[in-house]
Motif scaffolding. Structure first.
Motif, PDB file in Angstrom:
ATOM      1  N   MET A   1       0.855  -1.197   0.000  1.00 33.66           N
ATOM      2  CA  MET A   1       0.000   0.000   0.000  1.00 33.66           C
ATOM      3  C   MET A   1       0.882   1.234   0.000  1.00 33.66           C
ATOM      4  SD  MET A   1      -2.705   1.297   2.911  1.00 33.66           S
ATOM      5  CE  MET A   1      -3.909   0.056   2.509  1.00 33.66           C
ATOM      6  N   GLY A   2       0.614   2.211  -0.872  1.00 34.31           N
ATOM      7  CA  GLY A   2       1.394   3.425  -0.938  1.00 34.31           C
ATOM      8  C   GLY A   2       1.126   4.313   0.252  1.00 34.31           C
TER       9      GLY A   2
ATOM     10  N   ASP B   1      -3.041  -4.698   7.398  1.00 36.84           N
ATOM     11  CA  ASP B   1      -4.021  -4.330   6.372  1.00 36.84           C
ATOM     12  C   ASP B   1      -5.368  -5.009   6.623  1.00 36.84           C
ATOM     13  OD1 ASP B   1      -2.244  -2.686   5.106  1.00 36.84           O
ATOM     14  OD2 ASP B   1      -1.819  -4.045   3.445  1.00 36.84           O
ATOM     15  N   GLN B   2      -5.335  -6.240   7.101  1.00 33.89           N
ATOM     16  CA  GLN B   2      -6.586  -6.959   7.344  1.00 33.89           C
ATOM     17  C   GLN B   2      -7.323  -6.416   8.568  1.00 33.89           C
ATOM     18  OE1 GLN B   2      -8.139  -9.055   5.318  1.00 33.89           O
ATOM     19  NE2 GLN B   2      -6.472  -8.542   3.905  1.00 33.89           N
ATOM     20  N   ILE B   3      -6.595  -5.998   9.581  1.00 37.95           N
ATOM     21  CA  ILE B   3      -7.249  -5.369  10.722  1.00 37.95           C
ATOM     22  C   ILE B   3      -7.873  -4.044  10.305  1.00 37.95           C
ATOM     23  CG2 ILE B   3      -6.805  -4.235  12.943  1.00 37.95           C
ATOM     24  CD1 ILE B   3      -4.934  -6.513  13.635  1.00 37.95           C
ATOM     25  N   GLN B   4      -7.183  -3.299   9.454  1.00 38.64           N
ATOM     26  CA  GLN B   4      -7.775  -2.072   8.927  1.00 38.64           C
ATOM     27  C   GLN B   4      -9.071  -2.373   8.172  1.00 38.64           C
ATOM     28  OE1 GLN B   4      -7.474   1.016   9.172  1.00 38.64           O
ATOM     29  NE2 GLN B   4      -7.707   2.149   7.257  1.00 38.64           N
ATOM     30  N   ARG B   5      -9.062  -3.443   7.384  1.00 42.56           N
ATOM     31  CA  ARG B   5     -10.265  -3.808   6.633  1.00 42.56           C
ATOM     32  C   ARG B   5     -11.398  -4.229   7.574  1.00 42.56           C
ATOM     33  NH1 ARG B   5     -12.456  -8.156   3.595  1.00 42.56           N
ATOM     34  NH2 ARG B   5     -10.830  -9.629   4.218  1.00 42.56           N
ATOM     35  N   LEU B   6     -11.045  -4.927   8.656  1.00 37.15           N
ATOM     36  CA  LEU B   6     -12.050  -5.293   9.658  1.00 37.15           C
ATOM     37  C   LEU B   6     -12.683  -4.044  10.262  1.00 37.15           C
ATOM     38  CD1 LEU B   6     -13.437  -7.349  11.624  1.00 37.15           C
ATOM     39  CD2 LEU B   6     -11.471  -6.975  13.142  1.00 37.15           C
ATOM     40  N   LEU B   7     -11.853  -3.090  10.680  1.00 35.59           N
ATOM     41  CA  LEU B   7     -12.378  -1.887  11.309  1.00 35.59           C
ATOM     42  C   LEU B   7     -13.223  -1.072  10.331  1.00 35.59           C
ATOM     43  CD1 LEU B   7      -9.311  -0.781  13.463  1.00 35.59           C
ATOM     44  CD2 LEU B   7     -11.325  -2.073  14.176  1.00 35.59           C
ATOM     45  N   GLN B   8     -12.801  -1.010   9.088  1.00 36.64           N
ATOM     46  CA  GLN B   8     -13.604  -0.305   8.096  1.00 36.64           C
ATOM     47  C   GLN B   8     -14.947  -1.000   7.903  1.00 36.64           C
ATOM     48  OE1 GLN B   8     -10.871  -0.191   4.769  1.00 36.64           O
ATOM     49  NE2 GLN B   8     -10.219   1.888   5.254  1.00 36.64           N
TER      50      GLN B   8
END
Length: 453
Positions: free
Chosen positions: A1-2, A256-263
């Motif tokens: 991810m940039g 990144d997956q925890i970010q996706r979970l929170l989103q």
């Protein structure tokens, strides 16, 4: 991810965490987020040199972070048992990864369920599968393992599938207006370290600059003592940098997956009034003390010092220096739900009034996970360890790094007495209960190093 994408994602997440402006009263939501095998020193709040987890770092900036948090044991089942019950493993009769938590011990999910909370869990480590007592109190306990680890037939669930499963288990609970408790346990970055393509390469050059980064290690057995464990050995690689970079890459993927979970939780309206408790079950040795890419043998900081952060709406970020244990999570979660904890529990509500001024004693033990018994006590700014070697006990005493001295260092004999007194005060009446396991399951656990050959 940039970098630009990461910043935008973090801003969107922080916006989702802000109080709702619609006038609606959001439901209480407790998220217990745990990660397998995550060292505290891979997060910026714990002084990380390499920072592969920018989203978690942002979450911790908005949280109360405990600098000196410890797992009671350096492997999964005893540590998670303590986390969910508020009891030390020996109080539960839990001594290894084939133990089970008896029905006479309350779990946090069970208590919350009795008080009207909806409860769901998604776990991804095979030792947490149903039948170990952890499922008690959960309406939904998703313990499916669609993958097998490399090098051995050990079921697991990778982080992307864990995120999908966690969002799926919470969806049915949204039909009611009851408060929700969700526990999500990620298996990554547990070995073997096989991050998605390109992730290892992000960190390989930096890891090779370490003094031992390019040495050639031997490969043998499963325990990591003086060699790469067989289950970790991949691509014919023997240099430490390759495996450390792989670990960093898995942390990056997890992040990144925890970010996706929170989103995903944010789009469901669950984050506006969410309290998030984030921690790990234990750490991982990456070569310290000639112990390679494993855990369970020692009580060193790489294996038992864990990240612990609590994000409470309206409290803001802070850094705490009072030591904490995973046994504190149970009373803290119940305190957040407004539920009184009966006396007699060894842990404390970390957010109770005056909690910062506490001087707790924190107990550590390898139980059945080490070749010799090892015990420890964190007390008065020191960490005391005793290793019961065949030739006689070997003791260690270290000051907690970064804490100002409180007078002269205590005598080993004084710390030994404190440890003995603490152990004598534990309620050790519970007999170990073990789950029935098949020959195939026993072999899987042996390959993990959790059962002797």
């Amino acid at each position: 991810m940039g970098c630009r994408t990461a910043i935008v994602g973090t801003l969107l997440l922080l916006a989702a965490l802000l109080p709702c402006c619609s006038g609606e009263t959001p439901r209480p939501f407790l998220l217990l987020l745990t990660v397998d095998t995550l060292r505290a020193d891979r997060l910026a709040s714990y002084g990380a040199e390499i920072t592969p987890a920018p989203h978690l770092d942002s979450l911790l900036e908005a949280s109360e972070v405990f600098r000196f948090a410890y797992s009671p044991a350096p492997y999964t089942l005893p540590s998670v048992a303590a986390l969910l019950t508020g009891r030390y493993p020996e109080e539960l009769g839990v001594r290894g990864n084939v133990s089970r938590v008896g029905s006479d011990f309350a779990t946090v999910a069970g208590v919350l369920r009795l008080h009207g909370w909806r409860t769901a869990a998604t776990v991804s480590n095979y030792v947490l599968r149903s039948g170990g007592g952890f499922e008690r109190g959960f309406e939904v306990y998703d313990a499916s393992f669609p993958q097998l680890e490399a090098n051995r037939e050990m079921p697991e669930r990778i982080a992307a599938d864990t995120t999908d499963a966690a969002l799926a288990v919470v969806d049915p609970l949204l039909a009611s207006t009851d408060p929700i408790f969700l526990w999500v346990h990620y298996q990554d970055p547990h070995g073997p370290y096989l991050p998605p393509p390109g992730r290892r390469e992000r960190y390989l050059e930096a890891e090779r600059t370490r003094a031992d980064g390019e040495r050639a290690l031997p490969v043998r057995h499963q325990r990591g003592l003086g060699a790469i464990p067989l289950y970790q050995y991949v691509e014919g690689q023997r240099e430490p940098a390759f495996y450390r970079a792989g670990y960093d890459g898995e942390v990056s993927y997890l992040d990144d997956q925890i970010q996706r979970l929170l989103q995903g939780l944010g789009t469901r309206g669950l984050l506006t009034q969410a309290t998030i408790v984030f921690t790990a079950d234990h750490g991982e040795a990456l070569g310290e003390g000639d112990y390679w890419f494993a855990h369970g043998e020692y009580l060193s900081d790489p294996q038992v010092r864990v990240p612990l952060a609590i994000r409470v709406p309206g409290r803001g970020g802070a850094v705490r220096s009072d030591p904490a244990s995973l046994v504190d999570v149970f009373p803290t979660l119940l305190g957040l739900a407004g539920i009184a904890v009966p006396p007699g529990y060894p842990g404390r509500d970390l957010l109770a009034e005056g909690a910062e001024a506490a001087t707790p004693e924190i107990y550590l033990a390898t139980l059945g996970g080490s070749t010799v018994p090892r015990f420890g006590l964190v007390s008065g700014g020191y960490k005391y360890l005793v290793n019961e070697e065949p030739e006689g006990p070997r003791e260690e005493l270290d000051r907690l790094e970064g804490l100002a001295p409180q007078g002269a260092d205590p005598e080993l004999s004084a710390m030994r007495e404190r440890l003995e007194h603490f152990r004598s005060g534990l309620s050790l009446s519970a007999r170990e209960q073990t789950r029935a396991i098949s020959a195939a399951e026993r072999e899987r656990l042996r390959q993990l190093g959790y059962l002797s050959d």
